[in-house]
Design an enzyme around this catalytic site. Structure first.
Site, PDB file in Angstrom:
ATOM      1  CD  GLU A 167      -2.916  -1.187   2.311  1.00  0.00           C
ATOM      2  OE1 GLU A 167      -2.796  -0.363   3.219  1.00  0.00           O
ATOM      3  OE2 GLU A 167      -3.830  -2.039   2.253  1.00  0.00           O
ATOM      4  CG  ASN A 209      -0.446  -7.033  -1.427  1.00  0.00           C
ATOM      5  OD1 ASN A 209      -1.024  -7.630  -2.332  1.00  0.00           O
ATOM      6  ND2 ASN A 209      -0.909  -7.000  -0.183  1.00  0.00           N
ATOM      7  CG  HIS A 245      -9.443  -5.487   0.782  1.00  0.00           C
ATOM      8  ND1 HIS A 245      -9.793  -6.529   1.624  1.00  0.00           N
ATOM      9  CD2 HIS A 245      -8.111  -5.318   0.936  1.00  0.00           C
ATOM     10  CE1 HIS A 245      -8.707  -6.954   2.260  1.00  0.00           C
ATOM     11  NE2 HIS A 245      -7.677  -6.243   1.858  1.00  0.00           N
ATOM     12  CD  GLU A 275      -4.314  -7.709   1.867  1.00  0.00           C
ATOM     13  OE1 GLU A 275      -5.183  -6.958   2.352  1.00  0.00           O
ATOM     14  OE2 GLU A 275      -3.102  -7.453   1.925  1.00  0.00           O
ATOM     15  CG  ASP A 277     -12.357  -8.514   2.264  1.00  0.00           C
ATOM     16  OD1 ASP A 277     -12.287  -7.539   1.482  1.00  0.00           O
ATOM     17  OD2 ASP A 277     -11.762  -8.540   3.353  1.00  0.00           O
TER      18      ASP A 277
END
Ligand code: XIL
Length: 379
Positions: A167, A209, A245, A275, A277
């Site tokens: 990030e 990432n 996400h 990651e 979701d």
């Protein structure tokens, strides 16, 4: 390819033969029987390396949860959700603490599962001696290099990949995110981090990432420029992680997602969803909402199938019981494949179906992805 990496890949490749019966099968909402192929087994049959999940030691006491997490039929690659982060792994300067992360690694090893390791340099979850220290460029660079060297060396041989920098860009405009690293070292903190990781372990894959790469063209463009810059300077970067996400109904189509992934693979790096979701913006979810979530998950997994150099998909916890979204975004959540009481949701069925469809329509040999020659994977 290093021996350990090859051994890991070979172990992952045999996952399709796993037949462990998921203990939660009595509560399932699907028609799958207990010995049906799960997420990881089908992912491997579809030519990919893995389907994985985030997990951490705080989950270990939940037997129902662990019956799913330990099942390599469902998950072949694990990520420690928090325990490898700087605040956990070096809570006091020079004093490293690996006990929790070691337990995650040991458990994965026992199950024959691989590890994606997360993360080395991030603006968040830092101890206060890092965020509030009075650093110079030189002292923070040294602290960062010491952190990376020690953590990477400790887990050497266990990590298929490391998220080296996490990030680094803002929420959507492609500018560098403010952080103690940017403030003291400037943009050079990123190449320096990759160089330190490469020196500590020549065999683990080194990833950048970030989130919103799926939906923000500006952020994707900034990340592409970063990859090109590292490559131009001959600094090793092997992969880009799309965190995934996402929001129900706000997830791009399978084709659009595949196009985003291909922008990166065109530069010669691999990609993975790291990651995933897909959250509801308001709860409770309606049944049509659950169907939309199912389509969104299928689009995401499908896009990985469509891109040869997409190695796998990791979900950020698999049960709504433990997903971080509800604690950070109040009133939002239910972003996972299993409900809080471990029933498989329509999204689970949709992922299974997209994998089965890919396998039956193409046959593994025709699906873009890994090829195996004498037990060694190569692109
Ligand atoms: C989250 C964890 O899931 C939470 O338990 C923790 O409190 C905060 O961090 N992007 C990342 C992950 O790279 O490390 C974050 O994980 C979620 C967003």
């Amino acid at each position: 390819m290093a021996r350990l990496t090859r051994a890991l890949l070979m172990a992952l490749a045999t996952a399709g033969s796993a037949t462990a019966a998921p203990a939660e099968s009595t509560t399932t909402t699907t028609t799958q029987n207990a010995t049906a192929d799960g997420l990881h087994s089908l992912m491997v049959k579809a030519g990919k390396m893995y389907f994985g999940t985030a997990i951490d030691v705080n989950n270990f006491a939940d037997a129902k949860y662990m019956a799913i997490a330990d099942n390599k039929n469902e998950f072949g690659m694990m990520t420690a959700e928090n325990s490898m982060k700087w605040s956990s792994s070096e809570p006091n300067q020079g004093k490293f603490a690996f006990a929790s992360a070691d337990k995650v690694v040991e458990r994965a090893k026992k199950n024959g599962q691989g590890m994606r390791c997360h993360n080395l340099i991030w603006y968040n979850q830092l101890p206060s001696y890092v965020t509030s220290g009075s650093w110079t460029n030189e002292t923070l660079t040294a602290a960062m290099q010491t952190h990376i060297t020690n953590v990477v060396e400790h887990f050497k041989g266990a990590c298929y990949a490391w998220d080296v920098v996490n990030e680094a860009f803002g929420d959507g405009d492609g500018s560098y995110r403010q952080s103690v690293f940017l403030k003291n070292i400037g943009e050079a903190f990123i190449p320096l981090a990759f160089q330190a990781a490469a020196a500590a372990d020549p065999d683990t894959k080194l990833y950048f990432n970030d989130f919103n790469l799926e939906i923000s063209p500006d952020k994707a463009a900034a990340t592409l420029a970063l990859v090109k810059d590292l490559q131009a300077r001959k600094i090793r970067i092997d992969g880009v992680g799309f965190q995934g996400h996402l929001v129900v109904g706000g997830t791009p189509t399978r084709d659009a997602l595949a196009t985003s992934l291909r922008q990166f693979t065109a530069l010669g790096v691999e990609v993975a969803y790291t990651e995933v979701d897909i959250r509801f913006e308001s709860l409770p979810a309606s049944s049509s909402g659950l169907e939309q979530q199912a389509q969104d998950y299928a689009a995401l997994v499908g896009s990985c199938l469509d891109v040869k150099e997409c190695v796998g998909v990791t979900v950020w916890q698999f049960s709504d019981k433990y997903n971080w979204v509800s604690s950070v975004f109040k009133g939002k959540g239910d972003a996972c494949l299993w409900s809080a009481d471990y029933a498989k949701k329509p999204a689970y069925d949709a992922v299974i179906k997209v994998l089965q469809d890919a396998i039956s329509s193409s046959g593994t040999s025709k699906i873009p992805g890994f090829m195996m020659d004498e037990g060694v994977f190569f692109w």
